[in-house]
Enzyme design. Structure first.
Site, PDB file in Angstrom:
ATOM      1  N   ASP A 154      -6.896   4.339  -4.644  1.00 42.49           N
ATOM      2  CA  ASP A 154      -7.593   4.254  -3.353  1.00 42.49           C
ATOM      3  C   ASP A 154      -8.182   5.662  -3.161  1.00 42.49           C
ATOM      4  O   ASP A 154      -8.380   6.379  -4.164  1.00 42.49           O
ATOM      5  CB  ASP A 154      -6.618   3.858  -2.222  1.00 42.49           C
ATOM      6  CG  ASP A 154      -7.324   3.454  -0.930  1.00 42.49           C
ATOM      7  OD1 ASP A 154      -7.784   2.311  -0.836  1.00 42.49           O
ATOM      8  OD2 ASP A 154      -7.450   4.292  -0.003  1.00 42.49           O
TER       9      ASP A 154
ATOM     10  N   LYS B 219       0.866  -1.190   0.000  1.00 40.62           N
ATOM     11  CA  LYS B 219       0.000   0.000   0.000  1.00 40.62           C
ATOM     12  C   LYS B 219       0.891   1.225   0.000  1.00 40.62           C
ATOM     13  O   LYS B 219       2.039   1.154   0.455  1.00 40.62           O
ATOM     14  CB  LYS B 219      -0.866   0.011   1.257  1.00 40.62           C
ATOM     15  CG  LYS B 219      -2.080   0.911   1.162  1.00 40.62           C
ATOM     16  CD  LYS B 219      -3.237   0.203   0.494  1.00 40.62           C
ATOM     17  CE  LYS B 219      -4.366   1.135   0.142  1.00 40.62           C
ATOM     18  NZ  LYS B 219      -5.549   0.374  -0.293  1.00 40.62           N
TER      19      LYS B 219
ATOM     20  N   SER C 196      -8.183  -5.909 -10.258  1.00 36.79           N
ATOM     21  CA  SER C 196      -6.821  -5.463 -10.579  1.00 36.79           C
ATOM     22  C   SER C 196      -5.970  -6.675 -10.959  1.00 36.79           C
ATOM     23  O   SER C 196      -5.161  -6.608 -11.895  1.00 36.79           O
ATOM     24  CB  SER C 196      -6.180  -4.768  -9.376  1.00 36.79           C
ATOM     25  OG  SER C 196      -6.622  -3.436  -9.262  1.00 36.79           O
TER      26      SER C 196
END
Ligand code: NDP
Ligand code: 2IT
Length: 447
Positions: free
Chosen positions: A168, A128, A380
């Site tokens: 995001d 992330k 994804s």
């Protein structure tokens, strides 16, 4: 909090090492509470320090991002990428641009991503990243210059077989386009290094819709199994009004439900006739405006200041799709008192741990984020497959695969929940189902 000495010790060490990281510790506590039953059954795992190894990110990068605004002023932000676990595939996970982003938030999201990606059954490790950059009120050219500067550092850490970022909060198609352009320029390479790309340069059909659609596929399957019902005729409240909220609204409506409320960080709109999604898309996707606009354009719709009030609206199904800790124990009690039957998480960790436990105790269909919102990253993963094969599937093909994946995630989490003796404990179920594969891969690969 913990039943075993081992989990207690691991958590105490984690607190000592990550003192000011509330969100990270919250996610870690939840996971540890679930995994201790699994680890207890196999003493070899404690000897091999599997929980300590699992909770420590493989790599954490923090970097400076300097860019110029439209007035020519220099601006400085902080960039991050956590490469959490690569046992089952290249690191994979989104980038968040929001002023609240810090190391704690990036690490909690990265840790969640490891288990989520494992649940999809696709070969993806967890990562992330993001920045404390605030995209609100910035011009297109400012967004572009920021993305270019961000990628000028990030490019050296990522690659199609190493680490594949995506969107995001605050990162959608526009940002991914600028990030991809800069990566391609620096590396002189056209590859699937990012997902959520535009459809003209390697993006997958249905990626935009995937998280919201997947959330509804998961919720529908859970409702079928646990309550012998579905979305038809139900009243739904959805928080947020970004990518996940919009496509959750679209799918819930297609499945026969009425969505009556949406929000943003300033407030919420209530439309008892059912949200008109074309109006929301125009405000949010085209104009990048605020949700209060909706009440100005739709007759009889109400706008209320303050986003928390949304949980006081009576509903059958609640889908929190904004951000972490947006739904606390008080909100959970209000929802249950008002007759909610399902709460499925589109956002990452939107319910506090106390709220999540309250739903489970009260036999509400509770879909934990890492299971319920895995449709985005799963698609994804499908984008990565299409890029590797240099082909593109139709919308219907991708959507069918997404639906299958979400149903499987529910079934696998449910099977593990049943083993705990509580069919409604999909939280423990998802944690164990996601962990098993990562744990086995880590053990097989040695230290
Ligand atoms: P967007 O940027 O498209 O939308 C975010 C929405 O959440 C906006 O309505 C925003 O309101 C609201 N929001 C953001 N931060 C806060 C805050 N601190 N307090 C209150 N409201 C807030 O993001 P996404 O829709 O993509 O993401 C929403 C959630 O879903 C996040 O938790 C994300 O991690 C999660 N998620 C996203 C996936 C994806 O594929 N995009 C996949 C899986 C999970 P405002 O405009 O006022 O900031
Ligand atoms: O939280 C998430 O799963 C995402 N933001 C999507 C990540 C991805 O790589 O598509």
């Amino acid at each position: 909090m913990f039943k075993t000495k081992y989990a207690e010790k691991v958590y105490a060490e984690l607190v000592a090492k990550n003192k000011n990281e509330a969100e990270f510790l919250q996610a870690a506590q939840e996971i540890l509470e679930s995994l201790e039953i699994y680890v207890e059954k196999n003493p070899e795992l404690e000897k091999k320090k599997i929980l300590e190894r699992f909770l420590e990110p493989e790599r954490f990068v923090q970097f400076k991002v300097v860019w110029t605004d439209d007035k020519g002023n220099y601006q400085i932000n902080r960039g991050y990428r956590v490469q959490y676990n690569s046992a089952i595939g290249p690191y994979k996970g989104g980038l968040r641009f929001h002023p609240s982003v810090n190391a704690s938030i990036i690490k909690f999201l990265g840790l969640e991503q490891v288990l989520k990606n494992s649940l999809t059954s696709l070969p993806m490790g967890g990562g992330k990243g993001g920045s404390d950059f605030d995209p609100k009120g910035k011009s297109d050219t400012e967004i572009m210059r920021f993305c270019q500067s961000f990628m000028t550092e990030l490019y050296r850490h990522i690659g199609p077989d190493t680490d594949v970022p995506a969107g995001d909060i605050g990162v959608g198609g526009r940002e991914i386009g600028y990030l991809f352009g800069q990566y391609k320029r620096i590396r002189n390479e056209f590859s699937g290094v990012l997902t959520g790309k535009g459809l003209t340069f390697g993006g997958s059909l249905a990626r935009t819709e995937a998280t919201g659609y997947g959330l509804c596929y998961f919720a529908n399957e859970a409702l079928n199994t646990l309550k012998k019902t579905d979305f038809k005729g139900k009243t739904v409240v959805i928080s947020g009004s970004g990518n996940v909220a919009i496509y959750a609204t679209e799918k819930a409506t297609q499945l026969g439900a009425k969505v009556v409320a949406l929000s943003d960080s300033n407030g919420y709109v209530y439309d008892k006739n059912g949200i008109q999604l074309d109006v929301v898309k125009q405000i949010k996707e085209v104009e990048r405006g605020r949700i209060c606009e909706y009440a100005k354009r739709v007759k009889n719709a109400e706008y209320h200041e303050g986003s928390k009030g949304i949980w006081s609206i009576p509903c059958d199904i609640a889908l929190p799709c904004a951000t972490q800790n947006e739904l606390d124990l008080e909100d959970a009690k209000t929802l249950v008192k008002n007759g909610v039957i399902a709460v499925c998480e589109g956002a990452n960790m939107p319910s506090t741990l106390e709220a999540a436990k309250y739903f489970i105790q009260n036999k509400i269909v509770f879909g934990p984020a890492k299971a319920a919102n895995a449709g985005g990253v799963a698609t994804s993963g499908l984008e990565m497959t299409q890029n590797s094969n240099r082909l593109s599937w139709t919308f219907e093909e991708v959507d069918a695969k997404l639906k299958d994946i979400m149903i499987n995630i529910f079934k696998n989490s449910y099977a593990k929940a049943l083993e705990t003796g509580n069919a409604f404990d999909l939280l423990t179920g998802a944690n164990i189902a996601g962990f098993e594969k990562v744990c086995n891969a880590m053990l097989a690969q040695g230290i």
